[in-house]
Design a protein around this motif. Structure first.
Motif, PDB file in Angstrom:
ATOM      1  N   ALA A 130       0.935  -1.240  -0.158  1.00 29.63           N
ATOM      2  CA  ALA A 130      -0.032   0.023   0.006  1.00 29.63           C
ATOM      3  C   ALA A 130       0.873   1.210   0.041  1.00 29.63           C
ATOM      4  CB  ALA A 130      -1.023   0.044   1.166  1.00 29.63           C
ATOM      5  N   SER A 131       2.139   1.053  -0.458  1.00 26.96           N
ATOM      6  CA  SER A 131       3.029   2.188  -0.413  1.00 26.96           C
ATOM      7  C   SER A 131       2.510   3.225  -1.227  1.00 26.96           C
ATOM      8  CB  SER A 131       4.334   1.888  -0.544  1.00 26.96           C
ATOM      9  OG  SER A 131       4.461   1.427  -1.958  1.00 26.96           O
ATOM     10  N   SER A 132       2.075   3.096  -2.344  1.00 25.58           N
ATOM     11  CA  SER A 132       1.266   3.972  -3.475  1.00 25.58           C
ATOM     12  C   SER A 132       0.272   4.808  -2.722  1.00 25.58           C
ATOM     13  CB  SER A 132       0.851   3.364  -4.776  1.00 25.58           C
ATOM     14  OG  SER A 132      -0.033   2.566  -4.431  1.00 25.58           O
ATOM     15  N   ILE A 133      -0.745   4.163  -1.882  1.00 24.87           N
ATOM     16  CA  ILE A 133      -1.707   4.909  -1.296  1.00 24.87           C
ATOM     17  C   ILE A 133      -1.192   5.858  -0.275  1.00 24.87           C
ATOM     18  CG2 ILE A 133      -3.697   4.733  -0.020  1.00 24.87           C
ATOM     19  CD1 ILE A 133      -4.351   3.776  -2.586  1.00 24.87           C
ATOM     20  N   ARG A 134      -0.202   5.452   0.404  1.00 25.13           N
ATOM     21  CA  ARG A 134       0.368   6.369   1.289  1.00 25.13           C
ATOM     22  C   ARG A 134       0.993   7.602   0.872  1.00 25.13           C
ATOM     23  NH1 ARG A 134       1.879   1.391   3.534  1.00 25.13           N
ATOM     24  NH2 ARG A 134       4.262   1.644   2.855  1.00 25.13           N
ATOM     25  N   ALA A 135       1.533   7.440  -0.375  1.00 28.25           N
ATOM     26  CA  ALA A 135       2.252   8.574  -1.145  1.00 28.25           C
ATOM     27  C   ALA A 135       1.091   9.526  -1.529  1.00 28.25           C
ATOM     28  CB  ALA A 135       3.141   7.873  -2.214  1.00 28.25           C
ATOM     29  N   LEU A 136      -0.010   8.775  -2.158  1.00 30.09           N
ATOM     30  CA  LEU A 136      -1.233   9.579  -2.523  1.00 30.09           C
ATOM     31  C   LEU A 136      -1.649  10.474  -1.616  1.00 30.09           C
ATOM     32  CD1 LEU A 136      -3.278   6.763  -4.649  1.00 30.09           C
ATOM     33  CD2 LEU A 136      -2.249   8.967  -5.461  1.00 30.09           C
TER      34      LEU A 136
END
Length: 209
Positions: A130-136
């Protein structure tokens, strides 16, 4: 296909169609073709662990697509971040349609959001995939900084965005060829996050103004 993957796909299908709490692990084992009715417990342990494994299985490629999208857009605005959220999820539907196979992931997500113990916002957000969600989320906080949204209002809008996207795509998954289009979802999501209104609309006092 390994027994583990067959179990995951059977669980996703049954969870999406019947509900996470309505299906026994033994039923999932039987549907996945396992002779041993304890196979799910052997491979995953608990129902919660099975749900977590489903997140890992499906979120990993989606996460990679989002990270690639963000890398290709080094100066994103709110709409671009929303595209990064919506489009990789929508692609899971178009990919399945191109391959001529059904999909259940979006309906599974919509079902999981009904339960605090399975909700991706509480149990999947900190996972590596979920690293991309945290970045989003961090990017959207920066992109909406000029609106000076109170943290609670920003969180409400993110939850509304997640519900809008997941339930709309789940509806498209349930009824292929119909439903809200991807670009409409992106436009609606960007509007939700970009609205300068800073009031908490759940506050009953505001309805008196």
């Amino acid at each position: 296909m390994s027994a583990r993957i067959r179990i995951l796909e059977a669980a996703e299908r049954r969870f999406a169609e019947d509900g996470i709490e309505a299906v026994s692990l033994r039923q999932i084992a039987a549907e996945s073709g396992q002779r041993n009715t304890s196979a799910v417990a052997y491979h995953f342990g608990t129902r919660a662990a099975l749900v977590g494994a489903l997140y890992e299985h499906r979120m990993t490629p989606i996460n990679e697509r989002r990270l690639e999208f963000l890398a290709a857009h080094p100066d994103p605005d709110v709409r671009t971040y929303v595209r990064a959220l919506v489009e990789p999820l929508a692609e899971t539907l178009t990919d399945a349609e191109k391959a001529g196979i059904p999909s259940w992931y979006l309906r599974f997500l919509a079902e999981a959001m009904r339960y605090p113990e399975y909700d991706p916002a509480s149990v999947a957000l900190e996972r590596p995939e979920a690293s991309s969600i945290r970045a989003l989320i961090s990017g959207l906080q920066r992109a909406t900084r000029d609106l000076r949204l109170p943290p609670g209002v920003f969180a409400e809008r993110m939850r509304l965005l997640a519900l809008l996207v997941i339930t709309s795509l789940a509806d498209r998954e349930r009824h292929p060829g119909t439903g809200v289009g991807t670009q409409t979802l992106v436009a609606a999501g960007a509007a939700i996050l970009s609205d300068p209104q800073r009031h908490n609309l759940s506050d009953p006092q505001q309805h008196q103004e």
